[in-house]
Design an enzyme around this catalytic site. Structure first.
Site, PDB file in Angstrom:
ATOM      1  N   HIS A 192       0.809  -1.204   0.000  1.00  0.00           N
ATOM      2  CA  HIS A 192       0.000   0.000   0.000  1.00  0.00           C
ATOM      3  C   HIS A 192       0.850   1.265   0.000  1.00  0.00           C
ATOM      4  O   HIS A 192       0.445   2.296  -0.543  1.00  0.00           O
ATOM      5  CB  HIS A 192      -0.934  -0.030   1.204  1.00  0.00           C
ATOM      6  CG  HIS A 192      -2.221   0.634   0.909  1.00  0.00           C
ATOM      7  ND1 HIS A 192      -3.056   0.207  -0.081  1.00  0.00           N
ATOM      8  CD2 HIS A 192      -2.781   1.736   1.435  1.00  0.00           C
ATOM      9  CE1 HIS A 192      -4.100   1.009  -0.141  1.00  0.00           C
ATOM     10  NE2 HIS A 192      -3.957   1.947   0.777  1.00  0.00           N
ATOM     11  N   ARG A 299     -10.561   4.577  -1.343  1.00  0.00           N
ATOM     12  CA  ARG A 299     -10.075   3.804  -0.184  1.00  0.00           C
ATOM     13  C   ARG A 299     -10.284   4.669   1.044  1.00  0.00           C
ATOM     14  O   ARG A 299      -9.762   5.780   1.107  1.00  0.00           O
ATOM     15  CB  ARG A 299      -8.599   3.466  -0.358  1.00  0.00           C
ATOM     16  CG  ARG A 299      -8.309   2.481  -1.494  1.00  0.00           C
ATOM     17  CD  ARG A 299      -6.818   2.223  -1.587  1.00  0.00           C
ATOM     18  NE  ARG A 299      -6.488   1.084  -2.418  1.00  0.00           N
ATOM     19  CZ  ARG A 299      -5.966   1.176  -3.651  1.00  0.00           C
ATOM     20  NH1 ARG A 299      -5.735   2.358  -4.180  1.00  0.00           N
ATOM     21  NH2 ARG A 299      -5.670   0.094  -4.335  1.00  0.00           N
ATOM     22  N   ARG A 335     -15.342   2.416  -0.693  1.00  0.00           N
ATOM     23  CA  ARG A 335     -15.112   1.075  -0.152  1.00  0.00           C
ATOM     24  C   ARG A 335     -15.132   1.119   1.369  1.00  0.00           C
ATOM     25  O   ARG A 335     -14.589   2.045   1.974  1.00  0.00           O
ATOM     26  CB  ARG A 335     -13.758   0.549  -0.645  1.00  0.00           C
ATOM     27  CG  ARG A 335     -13.543  -0.907  -0.290  1.00  0.00           C
ATOM     28  CD  ARG A 335     -12.318  -1.461  -0.954  1.00  0.00           C
ATOM     29  NE  ARG A 335     -11.103  -0.885  -0.400  1.00  0.00           N
ATOM     30  CZ  ARG A 335      -9.888  -1.167  -0.863  1.00  0.00           C
ATOM     31  NH1 ARG A 335      -9.741  -1.986  -1.879  1.00  0.00           N
ATOM     32  NH2 ARG A 335      -8.823  -0.622  -0.319  1.00  0.00           N
ATOM     33  N   GLU A 437     -11.255 -10.178  -5.154  1.00  0.00           N
ATOM     34  CA  GLU A 437      -9.808 -10.108  -4.938  1.00  0.00           C
ATOM     35  C   GLU A 437      -9.264 -11.328  -4.212  1.00  0.00           C
ATOM     36  O   GLU A 437      -8.103 -11.382  -3.844  1.00  0.00           O
ATOM     37  CB  GLU A 437      -9.433  -8.812  -4.221  1.00  0.00           C
ATOM     38  CG  GLU A 437     -10.213  -8.519  -2.957  1.00  0.00           C
ATOM     39  CD  GLU A 437      -9.837  -7.174  -2.340  1.00  0.00           C
ATOM     40  OE1 GLU A 437      -8.842  -6.570  -2.750  1.00  0.00           O
ATOM     41  OE2 GLU A 437     -10.556  -6.739  -1.418  1.00  0.00           O
ATOM     42  N   ASN A 460      -4.578  -6.572  -7.308  1.00  0.00           N
ATOM     43  CA  ASN A 460      -3.403  -6.564  -6.414  1.00  0.00           C
ATOM     44  C   ASN A 460      -3.483  -7.738  -5.443  1.00  0.00           C
ATOM     45  O   ASN A 460      -2.553  -8.530  -5.300  1.00  0.00           O
ATOM     46  CB  ASN A 460      -3.336  -5.269  -5.596  1.00  0.00           C
ATOM     47  CG  ASN A 460      -3.368  -4.044  -6.459  1.00  0.00           C
ATOM     48  OD1 ASN A 460      -3.032  -4.103  -7.630  1.00  0.00           O
ATOM     49  ND2 ASN A 460      -3.785  -2.918  -5.896  1.00  0.00           N
ATOM     50  N   ASP A 461      -4.628  -7.828  -4.781  1.00  0.00           N
ATOM     51  CA  ASP A 461      -4.787  -8.935  -3.841  1.00  0.00           C
ATOM     52  C   ASP A 461      -5.044 -10.240  -4.572  1.00  0.00           C
ATOM     53  O   ASP A 461      -4.590 -11.298  -4.125  1.00  0.00           O
ATOM     54  CB  ASP A 461      -5.938  -8.646  -2.862  1.00  0.00           C
ATOM     55  CG  ASP A 461      -5.473  -7.755  -1.735  1.00  0.00           C
ATOM     56  OD1 ASP A 461      -4.361  -7.984  -1.218  1.00  0.00           O
ATOM     57  OD2 ASP A 461      -6.197  -6.809  -1.370  1.00  0.00           O
ATOM     58  N   ARG A 471       2.331  -9.187  -1.450  1.00  0.00           N
ATOM     59  CA  ARG A 471       2.523  -8.029  -2.328  1.00  0.00           C
ATOM     60  C   ARG A 471       3.454  -6.978  -1.710  1.00  0.00           C
ATOM     61  O   ARG A 471       3.965  -6.108  -2.420  1.00  0.00           O
ATOM     62  CB  ARG A 471       1.177  -7.386  -2.674  1.00  0.00           C
ATOM     63  CG  ARG A 471       0.379  -6.988  -1.460  1.00  0.00           C
ATOM     64  CD  ARG A 471      -1.054  -6.704  -1.827  1.00  0.00           C
ATOM     65  NE  ARG A 471      -1.260  -5.298  -2.115  1.00  0.00           N
ATOM     66  CZ  ARG A 471      -2.450  -4.712  -2.121  1.00  0.00           C
ATOM     67  NH1 ARG A 471      -3.548  -5.416  -1.909  1.00  0.00           N
ATOM     68  NH2 ARG A 471      -2.564  -3.441  -2.357  1.00  0.00           N
ATOM     69  N   CYS A 508      -9.854  -2.475 -10.701  1.00  0.00           N
ATOM     70  CA  CYS A 508      -9.307  -1.315  -9.992  1.00  0.00           C
ATOM     71  C   CYS A 508      -7.956  -1.621  -9.340  1.00  0.00           C
ATOM     72  O   CYS A 508      -7.443  -0.821  -8.576  1.00  0.00           O
ATOM     73  CB  CYS A 508     -10.293  -0.781  -8.964  1.00  0.00           C
ATOM     74  SG  CYS A 508     -10.714  -1.976  -7.704  1.00  0.00           S
TER      75      CYS A 508
HETATM   76  C1  PEP Z   1      -6.626  -4.659  -4.978  1.00  0.00           C
HETATM   77  O1  PEP Z   1      -6.415  -5.490  -4.095  1.00  0.00           O
HETATM   78  O2  PEP Z   1      -6.352  -4.841  -6.188  1.00  0.00           O
HETATM   79  C2  PEP Z   1      -7.221  -3.342  -4.640  1.00  0.00           C
HETATM   80  C3  PEP Z   1      -7.610  -2.509  -5.582  1.00  0.00           C
HETATM   81  O3  PEP Z   1      -7.321  -2.983  -3.337  1.00  0.00           O
HETATM   82  P1  PEP Z   1      -6.093  -2.629  -2.368  1.00  0.00           P
HETATM   83  O4  PEP Z   1      -4.882  -2.388  -3.230  1.00  0.00           O
HETATM   84  O5  PEP Z   1      -6.516  -1.430  -1.609  1.00  0.00           O
HETATM   85  O6  PEP Z   1      -5.969  -3.849  -1.520  1.00  0.00           O
HETATM   86 MG    MG Z   2      -7.314  -5.300  -2.179  1.00  0.00          MG
END
Ligand code: PEP
Ligand code: MG
Length: 579
Positions: A192, A299, A335, A437, A460-461, A471, A508
């Site tokens: 993050h 977020r 979210r 995710e 991402n997740d 990550r 996203c």
């Molecule tokens: C993701 O996991 O791709 C996402 C958009 O949320 P975050 O990066 O806040 O976990």
């Molecule tokens: Mg995520």
């Protein structure tokens, strides 16, 4: 020249500000006998945290080659021994107990007594150990006082922050008009902190093992976020080269800005919605100026960072309604809290606690459903803000339909309560969407699509959980690959489930903002991408040069592959021929 992972592009040139070297302001006070036990356990917690930090650094040091590794290894081992020694911790405890001093004051007193002893020694090696003692003491103090959350204001212009670790909360405190960029020892590309740096436009390099050994406060630095380099005290020629690059980049940004009002249509006339992800309200201006179709992911974690209390309904309502109003009729997808895992907030430390596998633990929607005092004010604020414009509610880390049902139940209850209070809320109630995710959610997308009003794919997740790659962990960052066929199949599966159920689906995760992936995503049927505002012009430019039919054909060819190297080659080849 030091190497790490370039996680936020761009070049920053400026003086080094080494965070861990700063003098600490410590408050000293007497404590009553009744508080001695509590003060000793605060100390124990801080010492344990310090041990964990040094342990992480030691693992990191293994990755360095040559003499520096040996030197660093010895040093950290010595620090660990001190932190585990009864001489040091016992001495501090005695001062808490006998002198009735607070833990911070006791650490200071004990450290200066021991350092004094070392300094008077004849042996120059031993007398130099006084510095180590002080360093260990400062580490305990930082753990005690949580000063990792201190601000970065008042530094020299364009300062480059150098630190062991930079948290998302730290990044939230950096003002890009004042700070040039940052580099740190720990961290991964999709963590993050990295996402936050990209959205603030702060060039950043993480995972640089020997950073703190090589850089002194005030050194002149260049952060090259594209190539993952930190240049220390550059030569005049190198400096001039980077200054030229800065100028070229500014020219390119100006050229791309001209695309602002151009509709995002492929060459064959297909429209793709481009929305923005928002991390901090101060980026709102970027969101409104970027020509985006809406906010695809707001977020909300920022509301919980850098504070010790929780935001109430009113405060959240103020923030959300300002954003909704500023977007002037364009949808805002908010979210619910996604805290836990790597995204910790001090104000929630107790609810979350320490977990063996934080990413698999009490995170995101799981925490919200367990702690209604977190979820209810947040939902209430969203329902109220939804009265000012189109607002959608998005749920992070959903794995089963029952979680969606539980939140719907909460929304209904909160709505009824607000109406009884005579408060205006969104009517009809906001659409409720689900982040896809977690691999299990992607595979169960058909059943989730029966309950959700829309999907947002969080790649991402999804990549992290599918490939079991943290990550935020620099040592496995090279294995993190959204082009792995397993990840792509889950994306495809989700998009198809959404199309079957006739609900909107967006992407996203970070790949939505990377033009390399644009053709593949639209080829898979995605018509809505949400990304950091800074990435939008480049993605739009890619869409303008792309043919939707050709992208679809290439995506199908890619989906027949089993090897991610082959997939990458097919994608890159398509991108090159089309541009
Ligand atoms: C993701 O996991 O791709 C996402 C958009 O949320 P975050 O990066 O806040 O976990
Ligand atoms: Mg995520």
């Amino acid at each position: 020249m030091l190497e790490g992972l370039g996680v936020a592009p761009g070049v920053a040139i400026g003086p080094a500000y080494v965070r861990e070297s700063g003098e600490l302001q410590v408050v000293e006070y007497q404590i009553p006998a009744s508080k001695v036990k509590a003060e000793k356990s605060r100390l124990a917690e801080a010492a344990a945290k310090a041990v964990r930090q040094v342990g992480k650094l030691k693992i990191k040091a293994i990755g360095i080659h040559g003499l520096a590794a040996e030197e660093l290894g010895y040093l950290l081992e010595a620090h660990l021994q001190m932190l585990n020694s009864t001489r040091l911790i016992g001495g501090i405890e005695r001062r808490i107990e006998v002198d009735r001093r607070n833990a911070e004051a006791a650490v200071m007193a004990e450290i200066s007594a021991i350092a004094q002893e070392f300094m008077t020694m004849e042996d120059s090696y031993l007398s130099a150990r006084a510095d180590d003692v002080r360093e260990v003491g400062h580490r305990i103090l930082r753990c005690l006082t949580d000063v990792e959350f201190h601000g970065f204001s008042g530094l020299d212009k364009d300062s480059i922050i150098i630190a062991e670790e930079i948290s998302p909360a730290d990044t939230a405190l950096m003002d890009p008009r004042e700070i040039g960029g940052f580099a740190c020892v720990l961290g991964g590309a999709e963590g993050h902190t990295a996402i936050m740096a990209r959205s603030l436009g702060l060039p950043a390099v993480v995972g640089v093992p020997n950073l703190l050994l090589r850089i002194r406060a005030g050194d002149m630095l260049i952060i090259d976020g594209n190539n993952g380099l930190v240049v220390v005290n550059p030569t005049a020629a190198r400096l001039a080269g980077y200054e030229r690059r800065l100028k070229d980049m500014a020219r390119e940004t100006r050229a791309l800005a001209r695309l602002r009002d151009v509709p995002a249509k492929t060459r064959d006339g297909q429209h793709v919605a481009l929305q923005v992800n928002l991390e901090l309200p101060r980026e709102l201006a970027h969101a409104t100026e970027s020509g985006a179709d809406g906010i695809g992911l707001l977020r909300t974690e920022f509301m919980y960072m850098n504070r010790s209390d929780l935001p109430d309904e009113e405060e959240q309502y103020e923030v959300l309604s300002e954003i909704v109003r500023a977007m002037k009729g364009r949808p805002v997808t908010v979210r619910t809290l996604d805290i836990g895992g790597e995204k910790l907030a001090t104000s929630l430390g107790e609810q979350i606690g320490e977990a063996l596998n934080p990413a698999l633990g009490l995170r995101a929607i799981r925490l919200s459903l367990k702690e209604p005092q977190l979820l209810r004010p947040q939902l209430a604020a969203m329902l109220r803000a939804g009265a000012h414009g189109p607002l959608r509610i998005l749920l992070p880390m959903i794995t089963t339909p029952s979680e969606v049902r539980a939140v719907r139940g909460e929304i209904d209850r909160v709505a009824r309560r607000l109406v009884r209070r005579g408060v205006t809320i969104a009517d009809p109630l906001p659409p409720l969407g689900v982040m896809i995710e977690v691999p299990g959610a992607a595979l169960a997308a058909d059943s989730l699509a029966q309950l959700a009003d829309f999907f947002a794919i969080g790649t991402n997740d999804l990549t992290m959980y599918t490939l079991a790659i943290d990550r935020g962990e620099e040592r496995v960052a090279h294995l993190y690959n959204p082009l792995h066929p397993a990840v792509l199949r889950l994306i495809q599966f989700t998009v198809e489930a959404a199309l079957r159920a006739r609900i909107p689906v967006s992407v996203c995760g970070e790949i939505a903002g990377d033009p390399r992936f644009t053709a593949l995503l639209i080829g898979l049927g995605v018509r809505d991408l949400s990304m950091t505002p800074k990435a939008l012009p480049r993605v739009k430019s890619r869409i303008l040069s792309c043919d939707m039919h050709a992208a679809g054909r290439r995506a199908m060819m890619i989906m027949e592959q089993v090897d991610s190297g082959r997939i990458a080659a097919l994608l890159d080849d398509f991108n090159e021929t089309a541009t």
